[in-house]
Design a protein around this motif. Sequence first.
Motif, PDB file in Angstrom:
ATOM      1  N   PRO A 263       0.757  -1.263  -0.141  1.00  0.00           N
ATOM      2  CA  PRO A 263      -0.081  -0.369  -0.067  1.00  0.00           C
ATOM      3  C   PRO A 263       0.542   1.319  -0.576  1.00  0.00           C
ATOM      4  CG  PRO A 263       0.059  -0.425   2.120  1.00  0.00           C
ATOM      5  CD  PRO A 263       0.929  -2.008   1.747  1.00  0.00           C
ATOM      6  N   GLU A 264       2.201   1.679   0.290  1.00  0.00           N
ATOM      7  CA  GLU A 264       2.848   2.617   0.031  1.00  0.00           C
ATOM      8  C   GLU A 264       2.847   3.485  -0.918  1.00  0.00           C
ATOM      9  OE1 GLU A 264       7.620   2.967   0.879  1.00  0.00           O
ATOM     10  OE2 GLU A 264       6.907   1.384   2.246  1.00  0.00           O
ATOM     11  N   ASN A 265       3.261   2.429  -2.569  1.00  0.00           N
ATOM     12  CA  ASN A 265       2.836   2.960  -3.759  1.00  0.00           C
ATOM     13  C   ASN A 265       1.976   1.877  -4.823  1.00  0.00           C
ATOM     14  OD1 ASN A 265       5.357   4.256  -3.076  1.00  0.00           O
ATOM     15  ND2 ASN A 265       6.767   2.875  -3.233  1.00  0.00           N
ATOM     16  N   PRO A 266       0.815   2.586  -4.180  1.00  0.00           N
ATOM     17  CA  PRO A 266      -0.368   1.870  -4.393  1.00  0.00           C
ATOM     18  C   PRO A 266      -0.792   2.111  -6.376  1.00  0.00           C
ATOM     19  CG  PRO A 266      -1.218   4.108  -3.425  1.00  0.00           C
ATOM     20  CD  PRO A 266       0.279   4.036  -3.340  1.00  0.00           C
ATOM     21  N   GLY A 267      -0.834   0.493  -6.947  1.00  0.00           N
ATOM     22  CA  GLY A 267      -0.486   0.532  -8.581  1.00  0.00           C
ATOM     23  C   GLY A 267       0.385   0.299  -8.678  1.00  0.00           C
ATOM     24  N   GLN A 312      12.640   5.318  -9.892  1.00  0.00           N
ATOM     25  CA  GLN A 312      11.066   4.764  -9.517  1.00  0.00           C
ATOM     26  C   GLN A 312       9.854   6.127 -10.361  1.00  0.00           C
ATOM     27  OE1 GLN A 312      10.008   3.764  -5.467  1.00  0.00           O
ATOM     28  NE2 GLN A 312      12.114   2.096  -5.257  1.00  0.00           N
ATOM     29  N   ASP A 313       8.820   5.212 -10.398  1.00  0.00           N
ATOM     30  CA  ASP A 313       7.523   6.050 -10.779  1.00  0.00           C
ATOM     31  C   ASP A 313       6.711   5.610  -9.979  1.00  0.00           C
ATOM     32  OD1 ASP A 313       5.982   7.904 -11.843  1.00  0.00           O
ATOM     33  OD2 ASP A 313       6.278   7.736 -14.165  1.00  0.00           O
ATOM     34  N   ASN A 314       6.265   6.480  -8.933  1.00  0.00           N
ATOM     35  CA  ASN A 314       5.377   5.986  -8.237  1.00  0.00           C
ATOM     36  C   ASN A 314       4.037   5.972  -8.629  1.00  0.00           C
ATOM     37  OD1 ASN A 314       6.790   3.442  -6.878  1.00  0.00           O
ATOM     38  ND2 ASN A 314       7.905   5.336  -5.476  1.00  0.00           N
ATOM     39  N   VAL A 315       3.895   7.509  -9.723  1.00  0.00           N
ATOM     40  CA  VAL A 315       2.954   8.369 -10.079  1.00  0.00           C
ATOM     41  C   VAL A 315       1.725   7.296 -10.755  1.00  0.00           C
ATOM     42  CG1 VAL A 315       1.713  10.297 -11.440  1.00  0.00           C
ATOM     43  CG2 VAL A 315       3.737  10.025  -9.148  1.00  0.00           C
ATOM     44  N   ASN A 316       2.720   6.434 -12.108  1.00  0.00           N
ATOM     45  CA  ASN A 316       2.111   6.633 -13.582  1.00  0.00           C
ATOM     46  C   ASN A 316       2.910   5.065 -13.642  1.00  0.00           C
ATOM     47  OD1 ASN A 316       0.508   8.456 -14.048  1.00  0.00           O
ATOM     48  ND2 ASN A 316       2.355   9.807 -14.526  1.00  0.00           N
ATOM     49  N   PHE A 317       4.107   4.675 -13.827  1.00  0.00           N
ATOM     50  CA  PHE A 317       4.086   4.196 -13.763  1.00  0.00           C
ATOM     51  C   PHE A 317       3.755   2.280 -12.885  1.00  0.00           C
ATOM     52  CE2 PHE A 317       7.844   3.004 -17.041  1.00  0.00           C
ATOM     53  CZ  PHE A 317       7.527   3.802 -17.563  1.00  0.00           C
ATOM     54  N   ALA A 318       3.284   1.280 -13.770  1.00  0.00           N
ATOM     55  CA  ALA A 318       2.625  -0.016 -12.613  1.00  0.00           C
ATOM     56  C   ALA A 318       3.967  -1.421 -13.022  1.00  0.00           C
ATOM     57  CB  ALA A 318       0.924  -0.125 -13.510  1.00  0.00           C
ATOM     58  N   PHE A 319       4.232  -1.528 -13.780  1.00  0.00           N
ATOM     59  CA  PHE A 319       5.480  -2.513 -13.713  1.00  0.00           C
ATOM     60  C   PHE A 319       6.136  -2.234 -15.395  1.00  0.00           C
ATOM     61  CE2 PHE A 319       6.346  -6.416 -15.665  1.00  0.00           C
ATOM     62  CZ  PHE A 319       6.554  -7.775 -14.389  1.00  0.00           C
ATOM     63  N   TRP A 320       7.280  -1.972 -14.493  1.00  0.00           N
ATOM     64  CA  TRP A 320       8.796  -1.385 -15.832  1.00  0.00           C
ATOM     65  C   TRP A 320       8.689  -2.876 -16.298  1.00  0.00           C
ATOM     66  CZ3 TRP A 320      11.783   3.069 -15.365  1.00  0.00           C
ATOM     67  CH2 TRP A 320      11.307   3.611 -14.148  1.00  0.00           C
ATOM     68  N   HIS A 321       8.446  -3.069 -17.662  1.00  0.00           N
ATOM     69  CA  HIS A 321       8.475  -3.967 -18.557  1.00  0.00           C
ATOM     70  C   HIS A 321      10.066  -4.581 -19.567  1.00  0.00           C
ATOM     71  CE1 HIS A 321       7.783  -6.100 -22.219  1.00  0.00           C
ATOM     72  NE2 HIS A 321       6.884  -7.053 -21.951  1.00  0.00           N
ATOM     73  N   SER A 322      10.249  -3.386 -19.916  1.00  0.00           N
ATOM     74  CA  SER A 322      11.813  -2.906 -21.009  1.00  0.00           C
ATOM     75  C   SER A 322      12.144  -1.921 -20.836  1.00  0.00           C
ATOM     76  CB  SER A 322      11.502  -4.201 -22.324  1.00  0.00           C
ATOM     77  OG  SER A 322      10.504  -3.430 -22.999  1.00  0.00           O
ATOM     78  N   ALA A 323      13.283  -2.277 -21.406  1.00  0.00           N
ATOM     79  CA  ALA A 323      14.270  -1.155 -21.442  1.00  0.00           C
ATOM     80  C   ALA A 323      14.830  -1.241 -22.887  1.00  0.00           C
ATOM     81  CB  ALA A 323      15.509  -0.932 -20.855  1.00  0.00           C
ATOM     82  N   THR A 324      15.487   0.495 -23.860  1.00  0.00           N
ATOM     83  CA  THR A 324      15.504   0.048 -24.409  1.00  0.00           C
ATOM     84  C   THR A 324      16.880   1.269 -24.934  1.00  0.00           C
ATOM     85  OG1 THR A 324      13.887  -0.712 -25.988  1.00  0.00           O
ATOM     86  CG2 THR A 324      15.168   0.346 -27.861  1.00  0.00           C
ATOM     87  N   PHE A 325      18.496   1.471 -25.082  1.00  0.00           N
ATOM     88  CA  PHE A 325      19.387   2.318 -25.205  1.00  0.00           C
ATOM     89  C   PHE A 325      18.894   3.113 -26.501  1.00  0.00           C
ATOM     90  CE2 PHE A 325      21.569  -0.447 -21.953  1.00  0.00           C
ATOM     91  CZ  PHE A 325      21.862   1.137 -21.186  1.00  0.00           C
TER      92      PHE A 325
END
Length: 497
Positions: A263-267, A312-325
């Motif tokens: 519950p600390e970071n909902p969603g 971290q993005d505790n406002v708009n990100f729910a699940f960090w999925h992949s990354a591209t440089f």
Amino acid sequence: MISLHTTRVRRRRLGVAAAAAGLFAALLTAAPAAATPDPGDAPVERGSVTTGQQAEARAAIRGGDLPGVDEIVHSSNIEHLTNVPKGALKGINTDLAFQGKYAYVGNYDGFVIYDISNPKKPRTVSEVLCPGSQNDISVSGNLLFLSTDSSRSDDSCSSTTQPATEKSSWEGMKIFDISNKRHPRYIAAVETACGSHTHTLVPDGKKNIYVYVSSYSPNETFPDCRPPHDGISIIKVPVKKPQKARIVDFPVLFPDGGNPGAPENPGVTKTSGCHDITVLPAKDLAAGACMGDGLLFSIKDPERPKIIDRVQDNVNFAFWHSATFNQGADKVVFTDELGGGGAATCNEQTGPKRGADGIYDIVGKGDQRKLVFRSYFKIDRHQADVEVCVAHNGSIIPVKGKDLMVQAWYQGGISVWDFTDSAKPKEIAYFERGPVTLGQVTTAGPWSAYYYNGHIYSSDIAKGFDVLKLKDRRTDPADRVELDGLNVQTQPDYFDR
């Protein structure tokens, strides 16, 4: 500048609501296969939608706000060359890898090898039956690597599902010899903690390949996947003796336990491992998309990755999925798999920031580098409640001086976009199909969309294998870049050739 006209008027005002070791390979030929796809590896069936939602979708189709069922629409600067429907493997298509004139497509039931020497007419070379979701795939030399992230009765290609609560159950990495493309041979397996959801190859000269294995979601009742699961498995594979592949370390990436989630970071999803890692060997860098956290780390010593920065993005990100440089290694695009790949999130209600890509600049030098957020990018072609749409796998389109990317969005289709100005990303081309059905929320559409040697190749979850051609002065220079192969999560230096 080429304008974005569609083959059918595609307006963007649709505002629908979000829907809330027996080691062997079974080569599929005309003869009966030695194993059958296991329904235990199938994704959870999605629920139906209301009659009102169906009516709204039909009205949107009639009004031109939404393509019709299976109807293809695209911008004028992209051409759909061909589609190869699924063959014997009927499971979900997953990731893609390339080598010379061949494309390799993972599938929940195994993998397929295509000859793409003529991109307009890909030819199926072989289909290998080896059930075990999600069969994330990479290739290097004569070796093919396949991830198993579902609990199996053993490590063979004839295994069946078995509860993870049983100690004898198996999950991990499988290795095939593909020196004969028509008859791949299964030669080795390495069990890893919590399985292998995805993996990333890290080359180390000509003698060894390291494999970074990403997995997550431990449980106290799972003998081989108990918490804390705060790192990644590192497998060392001797190229000449792959049967001796073994785990050499499990580095802890989150000594504090990572993002605690709700519950600390909902969603926000609690971090219990990484979902995917992309490495840039030419720069000794890696970026990790790790559930509730984004990482930048050094891989100068591939057995001992060193964290440089964490965000971290505790406002708009729910699940960090992949990354591209980007090619200059001064930006990273992280994707957010809002809804876990099972919800309709590309709509007005969800908005432009949730379920989007996050663009981060890399500022500073050496171990003092920081990830600095600049903007979000999300397709603005709203999808219906029946269409699972999510930011998914993509790759760089190699043009000097520009940061261009092609990306899969499930039923949101394929987007080509420019993030040269990391604060003002913009879409420059797209391709998509209409809903596969109006009767229920369905997972379909492109899982991965990658640029390779002049064409875009897409692994469509439901429809098979697609090939597209970009015709745009902004992307045309990429046609001159020829690679010997491509594992997108092991990003090449496109211009050092």
